[in-house]
Scaffold this motif. Structure first.
Motif, PDB file in Angstrom:
ATOM      1  N   ASN A   8     -60.686 -10.562  41.237  1.00 48.93           N
ATOM      2  CA  ASN A   8     -59.741  -9.903  40.329  1.00 48.93           C
ATOM      3  C   ASN A   8     -58.416 -10.646  40.421  1.00 48.93           C
ATOM      4  N   GLY A   9     -57.953 -11.164  39.305  1.00 51.99           N
ATOM      5  CA  GLY A   9     -56.701 -11.902  39.322  1.00 51.99           C
ATOM      6  C   GLY A   9     -56.491 -12.661  38.031  1.00 51.99           C
ATOM      7  N   ILE A  10     -55.734 -13.739  38.136  1.00 50.55           N
ATOM      8  CA  ILE A  10     -55.426 -14.543  36.950  1.00 50.55           C
ATOM      9  C   ILE A  10     -55.588 -16.022  37.264  1.00 50.55           C
ATOM     10  N   VAL A  11     -55.859 -16.766  36.218  1.00 50.93           N
ATOM     11  CA  VAL A  11     -55.899 -18.219  36.297  1.00 50.93           C
ATOM     12  C   VAL A  11     -54.985 -18.733  35.194  1.00 50.93           C
ATOM     13  N   ILE A  12     -53.977 -19.499  35.577  1.00 51.50           N
ATOM     14  CA  ILE A  12     -53.098 -20.133  34.597  1.00 51.50           C
ATOM     15  C   ILE A  12     -53.640 -21.547  34.434  1.00 51.50           C
ATOM     16  N   MET A  21     -45.949 -26.724  39.955  1.00 51.75           N
ATOM     17  CA  MET A  21     -44.991 -26.250  40.967  1.00 51.75           C
ATOM     18  C   MET A  21     -43.782 -25.583  40.326  1.00 51.75           C
ATOM     19  N   GLU A  22     -43.357 -26.079  39.182  1.00 52.47           N
ATOM     20  CA  GLU A  22     -42.228 -25.466  38.481  1.00 52.47           C
ATOM     21  C   GLU A  22     -42.591 -24.031  38.065  1.00 52.47           C
ATOM     22  N   ILE A  23     -43.793 -23.848  37.548  1.00 53.04           N
ATOM     23  CA  ILE A  23     -44.260 -22.507  37.182  1.00 53.04           C
ATOM     24  C   ILE A  23     -44.366 -21.633  38.427  1.00 53.04           C
ATOM     25  N   ILE A  59     -51.765  -9.235  38.795  1.00 50.96           N
ATOM     26  CA  ILE A  59     -50.309  -9.088  38.663  1.00 50.96           C
ATOM     27  C   ILE A  59     -49.895  -9.343  37.221  1.00 50.96           C
ATOM     28  N   ASP A  60     -48.706  -8.862  36.877  1.00 55.29           N
ATOM     29  CA  ASP A  60     -48.139  -9.150  35.567  1.00 55.29           C
ATOM     30  C   ASP A  60     -47.454 -10.512  35.624  1.00 55.29           C
ATOM     31  N   ILE A  61     -47.708 -11.309  34.633  1.00 55.97           N
ATOM     32  CA  ILE A  61     -47.123 -12.643  34.548  1.00 55.97           C
ATOM     33  C   ILE A  61     -46.132 -12.665  33.396  1.00 55.97           C
ATOM     34  N   ASP A  62     -44.963 -13.223  33.617  1.00 53.18           N
ATOM     35  CA  ASP A  62     -43.961 -13.366  32.567  1.00 53.18           C
ATOM     36  C   ASP A  62     -44.372 -14.538  31.678  1.00 53.18           C
ATOM     37  N   VAL A  75     -53.717 -18.162  29.886  1.00 50.00           N
ATOM     38  CA  VAL A  75     -53.797 -17.251  31.018  1.00 50.00           C
ATOM     39  C   VAL A  75     -55.145 -16.546  30.921  1.00 50.00           C
ATOM     40  N   ASP A  76     -55.972 -16.742  31.934  1.00 46.36           N
ATOM     41  CA  ASP A  76     -57.280 -16.096  32.000  1.00 46.36           C
ATOM     42  C   ASP A  76     -57.185 -14.906  32.941  1.00 46.36           C
ATOM     43  N   ILE A  77     -57.571 -13.743  32.458  1.00 51.08           N
ATOM     44  CA  ILE A  77     -57.597 -12.537  33.275  1.00 51.08           C
ATOM     45  C   ILE A  77     -59.021 -12.385  33.810  1.00 51.08           C
ATOM     46  N   ILE A  78     -59.155 -12.322  35.127  1.00 47.20           N
ATOM     47  CA  ILE A  78     -60.456 -12.221  35.782  1.00 47.20           C
ATOM     48  C   ILE A  78     -60.604 -10.809  36.347  1.00 47.20           C
TER      49      ILE A  78
END
Length: 138
Positions: A8-12, A21-23, A59-62, A75-78
């Motif tokens: 459960n999470g996200i993949v950018i 790294m900036e992100i 988590i919520d991503i801006d 952004v992939d929501i898993i």
């Protein structure tokens, strides 16, 4: 190299190579207690090379931060180990507290509780200007 899949999470994904790294810094991912993997210069058929960030937490991503750094990311929501949703990110028209005005005469210098708001004034050249004093972001 082996990086475990996330449950459960996200993949950018599709981050321009070298921008991961900036992100990571702008999203404050260093403050998370969960696992975060940054994959730099991963091979990509479409891009040649790309960066990927995996966060093993829901988590919520801006997305404004993502769009500012690289408007082509996805952004992939898993959920439960499977792709539940795929979001495309574009260039945001308004940024709040992502950039900070460098003009010493700007009202944000003296009124510190004011949010730092920048508006996209030239999408072709990706130019943002301060809402209050119109100073160009650098």
């Amino acid at each position: 190299m082996h990086i475990d899949s996330i449950h459960n999470g996200i993949v950018i994904d599709h981050i321009t190579a070298g921008r991961g790294m900036e992100i990571y810094k702008l999203l404050h991912l260093d403050r998370l207690d969960s696992s975060v993997a940054i994959i730099k210069n991963a091979p990509s058929r479409k891009m040649g090379k790309k960066d990927i960030i995996k966060v093993d937490a829901d988590i919520d991503i801006d997305t404004n931060v993502l769009g500012y750094v690289d408007p082509n990311v996805t952004v992939d929501i898993i959920r439960n180990g499977h792709l539940a949703e795929k979001r495309r990110v574009g260039l945001p028209t308004r940024l709040t507290n992502v950039l900070f005005c460098k003009n010493p005469r700007c009202i944000t210098t003296t009124e510190q509780e004011l949010p730092h708001v920048f508006l996209l004034t030239d999408p072709e050249h990706r130019i943002y200007r301060c809402l209050y004093c119109e100073t160009k972001a650098k």
